[in-house]
Design a protein around this motif. Structure first.
Motif, PDB file in Angstrom:
ATOM      1  N   ALA A  18       0.951  -1.104  -0.064  1.00 30.73           N
ATOM      2  CA  ALA A  18      -0.010  -0.018  -0.180  1.00 30.73           C
ATOM      3  C   ALA A  18       0.880   1.145  -0.253  1.00 30.73           C
ATOM      4  N   SER A  19       0.579   2.336  -0.910  1.00 29.24           N
ATOM      5  CA  SER A  19       1.343   3.366  -0.834  1.00 29.24           C
ATOM      6  C   SER A  19       0.358   4.527  -0.792  1.00 29.24           C
ATOM      7  N   PRO A  20       0.725   5.656  -0.047  1.00 34.85           N
ATOM      8  CA  PRO A  20      -0.194   6.910   0.326  1.00 34.85           C
ATOM      9  C   PRO A  20       0.327   8.010  -0.620  1.00 34.85           C
ATOM     10  N   ALA A  65       0.982  27.502 -12.359  1.00 34.15           N
ATOM     11  CA  ALA A  65       0.517  26.496 -11.611  1.00 34.15           C
ATOM     12  C   ALA A  65       0.904  24.987 -11.958  1.00 34.15           C
ATOM     13  N   VAL A  66       1.333  24.204 -11.190  1.00 38.48           N
ATOM     14  CA  VAL A  66       1.773  22.821 -11.365  1.00 38.48           C
ATOM     15  C   VAL A  66       1.029  21.918 -10.628  1.00 38.48           C
ATOM     16  N   ARG A  67       1.266  20.817 -10.591  1.00 38.64           N
ATOM     17  CA  ARG A  67       0.597  19.619  -9.873  1.00 38.64           C
ATOM     18  C   ARG A  67       1.896  19.075  -8.951  1.00 38.64           C
ATOM     19  N   LEU A  68       1.546  19.271  -7.791  1.00 37.98           N
ATOM     20  CA  LEU A  68       2.340  18.619  -6.603  1.00 37.98           C
ATOM     21  C   LEU A  68       2.125  17.493  -6.034  1.00 37.98           C
ATOM     22  N   ILE A  69       2.653  16.345  -6.081  1.00 39.35           N
ATOM     23  CA  ILE A  69       2.296  14.795  -5.551  1.00 39.35           C
ATOM     24  C   ILE A  69       3.252  14.912  -4.429  1.00 39.35           C
ATOM     25  N   GLY A  70       2.689  14.393  -3.125  1.00 34.33           N
ATOM     26  CA  GLY A  70       3.449  13.731  -2.064  1.00 34.33           C
ATOM     27  C   GLY A  70       3.617  12.191  -2.139  1.00 34.33           C
ATOM     28  N   ILE A  71       4.722  11.436  -2.059  1.00 33.77           N
ATOM     29  CA  ILE A  71       4.593  10.077  -2.167  1.00 33.77           C
ATOM     30  C   ILE A  71       5.785   9.488  -1.098  1.00 33.77           C
ATOM     31  N   ALA A  92      -2.076  18.435   7.009  1.00 39.28           N
ATOM     32  CA  ALA A  92      -1.460  17.455   7.744  1.00 39.28           C
ATOM     33  C   ALA A  92      -2.550  16.416   8.412  1.00 39.28           C
ATOM     34  N   GLY A  93      -2.032  15.235   8.074  1.00 34.64           N
ATOM     35  CA  GLY A  93      -2.808  13.867   8.365  1.00 34.64           C
ATOM     36  C   GLY A  93      -3.865  13.608   7.364  1.00 34.64           C
ATOM     37  N   ARG A  94      -3.636  14.128   6.163  1.00 34.80           N
ATOM     38  CA  ARG A  94      -4.953  13.943   5.076  1.00 34.80           C
ATOM     39  C   ARG A  94      -3.866  13.362   3.860  1.00 34.80           C
ATOM     40  N   LEU A  95      -4.874  12.581   3.106  1.00 30.15           N
ATOM     41  CA  LEU A  95      -4.251  11.521   1.993  1.00 30.15           C
ATOM     42  C   LEU A  95      -5.331  11.823   0.788  1.00 30.15           C
ATOM     43  N   SER A  96      -4.937  11.759  -0.416  1.00 28.96           N
ATOM     44  CA  SER A  96      -5.720  12.049  -1.684  1.00 28.96           C
ATOM     45  C   SER A  96      -5.918  10.705  -2.157  1.00 28.96           C
ATOM     46  N   ARG A  97      -5.325   9.441  -1.872  1.00 27.64           N
ATOM     47  CA  ARG A  97      -5.489   8.291  -2.502  1.00 27.64           C
ATOM     48  C   ARG A  97      -4.638   7.335  -2.055  1.00 27.64           C
ATOM     49  N   ILE A  98      -4.836   5.915  -2.157  1.00 25.07           N
ATOM     50  CA  ILE A  98      -4.021   5.167  -1.547  1.00 25.07           C
ATOM     51  C   ILE A  98      -4.044   3.909  -2.805  1.00 25.07           C
ATOM     52  N   ALA A  99      -2.624   3.738  -3.372  1.00 26.31           N
ATOM     53  CA  ALA A  99      -2.438   2.707  -4.357  1.00 26.31           C
ATOM     54  C   ALA A  99      -2.191   1.443  -3.495  1.00 26.31           C
TER      55      ALA A  99
END
Length: 931
Positions: free
Chosen positions: A96-98, A127-133, A236-243
């Motif tokens: 699982a990857s957040p 404006a660009v897309r930022l992804i936290g992995i 903080a403490g939030r996610l957009s999706r879980i792979a």
């Protein structure tokens, strides 16, 4: 076998000799086929390349997980990261990857640092897309997102929350910042932060250091460790999706049931975004492809006229071959072989030209072919031009289309060559013998083919969308084809009816024109079929575009009642607007010169994973009032139903009503991740009591719960801005449900005489004082500016349509010229006799011009009638079924009459040009063939 090779060799020699002597005719036919194939192939390549590019970018960023967990409210929402630990430890989950993602603004290299000061002095930020992995868990599922630190980097660089990695598009956009460069990131919606390094407050800007790159393709992208992303984005403490990567044989549905997720979450397929785009743009792509095939359809008529010209000119040659032993079937095969050669060469030229046009369109227009806001919003905004994608199957299919058009256009000329009577033709006693009339079902069908096709087309237009085609109006397209073909077949009968009402004039030349038209009305099909087809389609498209534009203009007048509109610049995500500062609405309403302020909140809701998210608009609106009051606030399609007590009443757009089965009177469940307040419970209980006493159609609004809210659809309104669908809710109901008080845009009514410029300056100062740098960058627009910009975008969207209309008309008129050339050759004895009887060269030219004007005039009337009929199908059938919005029929008579007049003038000129040979001295000697 040797005999077949000998016949083929003979055909090749005869065709090659003919092409050497008539290069102009061959070039004309090749041009018609090449243009038709090129337009159809170019449209396909642009659409396919845009979709392929988007799919590749999605797969590069999302990787290849087996399943994803996403917020049920849509991709713009998020959820608590506590879910991750439980999901990662569930049986059947191997990995699982957040992930956390959001649109941000970036301070590019080379510009002065962000600082507090007048908003107007700050540079516009990209404006660009930022992804936290989580780099440790994502490497196996999305290797393209794995950071690639520069040489000599620390071994913990992959998980350092202060480092950022850029893909190639971001490198180009930000001026290729070197490793170690500090980038300042602004996340819309977060609060002010102090940055001692600059000695001033810079809003929500946070610093990240460039440490390397990522291989992900597509639009500009920043990748950072998820802890750093949560800090920068203020989530903080939030996610957009879980792979998720699942164990072999693990069933997706069984896993979701075992996880017992809250209604706020749902399982999603990895290619969901790609499927949504394909679904959303399918109607536009199919309609544009069908429109491009119009040129090929008209080209088939041109091939027919050109081949008829060739057969008419080669009557002596074909007759001599018949006397020497060539059978009727071999003569037909000769013409069809020439058509196949024309089709093959024209298709090859068209495929090459189509690829070049597609490459040019992708470079100049992006992936949307001018449809700003459709595919362009997904590709053009990314700053990335899709690469040309060519598939062998599509290339072969379009090549075969060109070949089929050539063979179809040559069928009747081939039958005419087959029907030649060789001996009679050599004597000049007749070009073809007439077959004896036959009786039977086939003969009856042939004689009534035109009316039957028209009747079939009418019945097909009345059919609903066929199941299994995702709403594509296939029956309507077949209806248009049947009406076009039926109209072309009915041309002789229509010409006869029109000529029967004409009184023959006493002047010799007009009398000759009309009497010959009556006697030879069967030849009208060959003469004006191309004009009828091309003009009918151009009239239909002109009416449809004019109706759409007039409806959009009227709609804009209804939905833009305020004097000034203001919104926060920037995006929270690809589908969500930034929010205005907290308290901005109340403070703006108190500014000098402002009479009234109406806020609006816009967010996305994922009602169906297979469809694009719908837009939820919350604003002050009397959805619980009378039907007349609601009609004054929204452009309703039909009368609104009475409001339902105990329910939250909403109005939905036509697209949402069609795509999500949300007709008036229905109860719709919205996935809203809101807390249940006491007011909500009162609403729900009141609704249950009302429904118990008066159950409407056996359905009621359930009590709101966390993650789900049921609403009652009271009315349907017209919305041209959101093809994916939208619904409007009263802002008071939204706040009572526990929704946030954020505002995306504000409609302002100004006091009489208040200068708009001063109000705008006051609003900018107010936004800056309320404390968010990114939100202080406001965008202002007046209703006139919005209207002008919207109509400009509309005209750009239909620019391709106008070009295709011009091509179709040009091909139809070239067909008229070719047909008249064929008639001139067939009538050389007639013109020679007229010159021997005393007609001058000028009179013969006037005769030919009169016939051209008469035939084109009759064809124009038939084409105009067919075009109006087809426009009704486009307006009332194709558009509602394709795009799920309605429009009012508008007939631009001035443009239609100008189009008919242009066809008449061009037809007469074409006839004169083609008939110049009729007045030559050599034509006068043609009567010697009978001596």
């Amino acid at each position: 076998m040797s005999g077949q090779r000998a016949r083929l060799a003979l055909h090749v020699r005869l065709i090659a000799a003919e092409w050497r002597h008539q290069p102009g005719r061959v070039a004309l036919a090749l041009l018609a086929l090449a243009i038709g194939v090129a337009l159809a192939f170019a449209v396909h390549l642009v659409n396919a390349s845009a979709l392929a590019e988007f799919g590749q970018a999605v797969r590069s960023v999302n990787g290849q997980p087996d399943l994803e967990l996403r917020p049920a409210a849509g991709d713009t929402a998020d959820f608590d990261e506590e879910v991750f630990d439980r999901v990662a430890a569930a049986p059947g989950v191997l990995l699982a990857s957040p992930l956390l993602e959001q649109m941000v603004k970036v301070h590019p290299t080379g510009q002065p640092p962000l600082a507090a000061g007048p908003p107007a002095s700050r540079p516009a930020l990209p404006a660009v897309r930022l992804i936290g992995i989580d780099a440790l868990s994502l490497a196996r599922m999305a290797p393209d997102l794995l950071p690639r630190p520069a040489a000599g980097a620390d071994r913990l660089a992959l998980v350092d929350p202060e480092l950022v990695y850029l893909n190639a598009s971001a490198q180009r956009l930000l001026g290729a910042p070197a490793v170690g460069t500090l980038l300042e990131i602004e996340a819309p919606g977060t609060r002010m932060l102090a940055t001692p390094a600059h000695g001033a407050a810079v809003g929500s800007a946070r610093r990240l250091r460039v440490a390397g790159q990522v291989a992900a393709t597509g639009g500009p992208l920043l990748v950072v460790d998820i802890a750093g992303a949560q800090q920068v984005l203020g989530r903080a403490g939030r996610l957009s999706r879980i792979a998720l990567q699942l164990a072999p044989g693990q069933d997706h549905d069984a896993l979701l049931r075992s996880l017992k997720l809250s209604p706020e979450l749902r399982g999603a397929a990895p290619d969901e975004a790609e499927q949504r785009l394909s679904q959303l743009s399918r109607s536009y792509r199919v309609n544009l492809s069908v429109l491009a095939l119009v040129a090929l359809f008209t080209g088939a008529f041109l091939v027919y006229a050109v081949q008829a010209l060739a057969v008419a000119k080669r009557v002596p040659q074909l007759a001599l071959l018949g006397v020497l032993g060539m059978t009727a079937a071999e003569r037909r095969a000769l013409v069809l072989t020439e058509a196949a050669a024309l089709g093959a060469l024209g298709s090859l030229l068209g495929l090459g030209l189509g690829a070049a046009l597609a490459e040019l369109a992708l470079a100049r227009l992006g992936g949307d072919l001018g449809s700003a806001g459709m595919l362009g919003s997904l590709f053009g905004a990314a700053g990335h031009t899709p690469a040309l994608q060519v598939s062998l199957s599509a290339t072969a299919a379009h090549g075969l289309l060109g070949l089929a058009a050539a063979l179809a256009g040559s069928w009747w000329p081939a039958r005419a060559a087959e029907a030649l009577a060789p001996a009679h033709s050599l004597k000049g006693a007749g070009a073809a013998r007439r077959a004896a009339p036959t009786r039977g079902p086939l003969d009856w069908l042939q004689r009534h083919a035109g009316p039957l096709l028209l009747l079939t087309g009418t019945l097909l237009a009345l059919l609903p969308p066929l199941p299994g085609l995702d709403g594509l109006p296939l029956a309507a397209y077949l209806s248009i084809a049947c009406i076009l073909l039926g109209g072309a077949v009915c041309v002789p009968a229509g010409v006869g009816l029109l000529l029967a009402r004409l009184r023959p004039p006493m002047a010799p030349l007009p009398l000759l024109v009309i009497e010959r038209a009556r006697d030879q009305r069967d030849s009208a099909t060959a003469t004006v079929a191309g004009v009828v087809a091309s003009l009918a389609l151009c009239v239909a498209l002109t009416v449809m575009v004019a109706s759409f534009r007039a409806s959009v203009a009227q709609w804009l007048d209804r939905v833009l009642p305020a004097d000034l509109y203001v919104r926060a610049a920037g995006l929270r995500s690809a589908a969500a607007l930034a929010a205005l500062p907290e308290g901005f609405e109340q403070a703006a309403a108190r500014l000098p010169g402002v009479a009234q302020a109406r806020p609006q909140r816009v967010m996305s809701l994922q009602l169906d994973p297979r469809q694009a998210p719908v837009a939820l608009l919350t604003r002050p609106i009397t959805l619980d009032g009378s039907a007349s009051t609601l009609a004054a606030e929204l452009p309703l399609v039909d009368a609104a139903l009475p409001p339902r007590a105990g329910c939250i009443n909403v109005a939905v757009s036509e697209a949402m009503a069609a795509l999500h089965d949300a007709a008036p009177g229905r109860i719709v469940t919205l996935p809203l991740a809101l807390g249940v307040s006491a007011a909500q419970a009162d609403v729900g209980r009141q609704g249950d009591e009302v429904e118990d006493r008066h159950p409407p159609q056996g359905r009621h609004c359930a009590m709101p719960s966390r993650g789900q809210v049921q609403v009652y659809v009271r009315a349907v309104w017209r919305d041209y801005a959101r093809q994916q669908g939208a619904l409007v809710m009263d802002r008071a109901d939204w706040l009572r449900l526990g929704g946030d008080a954020q505002v995306n845009d504000l409609a302002l009514w100004l006091q009489p005489g208040a200068p708009a410029a001063e109000v705008q300056a006051a609003l900018r100062r107010l936004a800056h004082d309320l404390g968010s740098t990114d939100n202080s960058e406001l965008e202002f627009a007046t209703p006139g500016e919005i209207r002008a910009l919207s109509l400009t975008i509309f005209d750009r969207s239909f620019a391709v349509t106008r070009w295709l209309q011009g091509v179709a008309i040009a091909l139809g008129l070239v067909g008229v010229a070719a047909s008249f050339s064929a008639q001139v050759l067939a009538r050389r004895k007639e013109f020679g006799a007229l010159q021997h009887l005393g007609l001058t060269r000028r009179q013969v030219l006037m005769l030919v011009a009169g016939e051209g004007a008469l035939w084109c005039g009759l064809g124009a009337w038939v084409g105009l009638a067919l075009g109006l009929a087809i426009s009704v199908i486009l307006v009332y059938v194709v558009n509602p079924q394709s795009f799920h919005w309605s429009m009012d029929l508008a007939l631009p008579w001035l443009r239609l009459w100008a189009l008919v007049a242009a066809v008449l003038a061009a037809g007469a000129i074409a006839a004169v040009v083609a008939g110049r040979a009729a007045a030559s001295r050599q034509m006068a000697l043609a009567v010697k063939e009978d001596w």
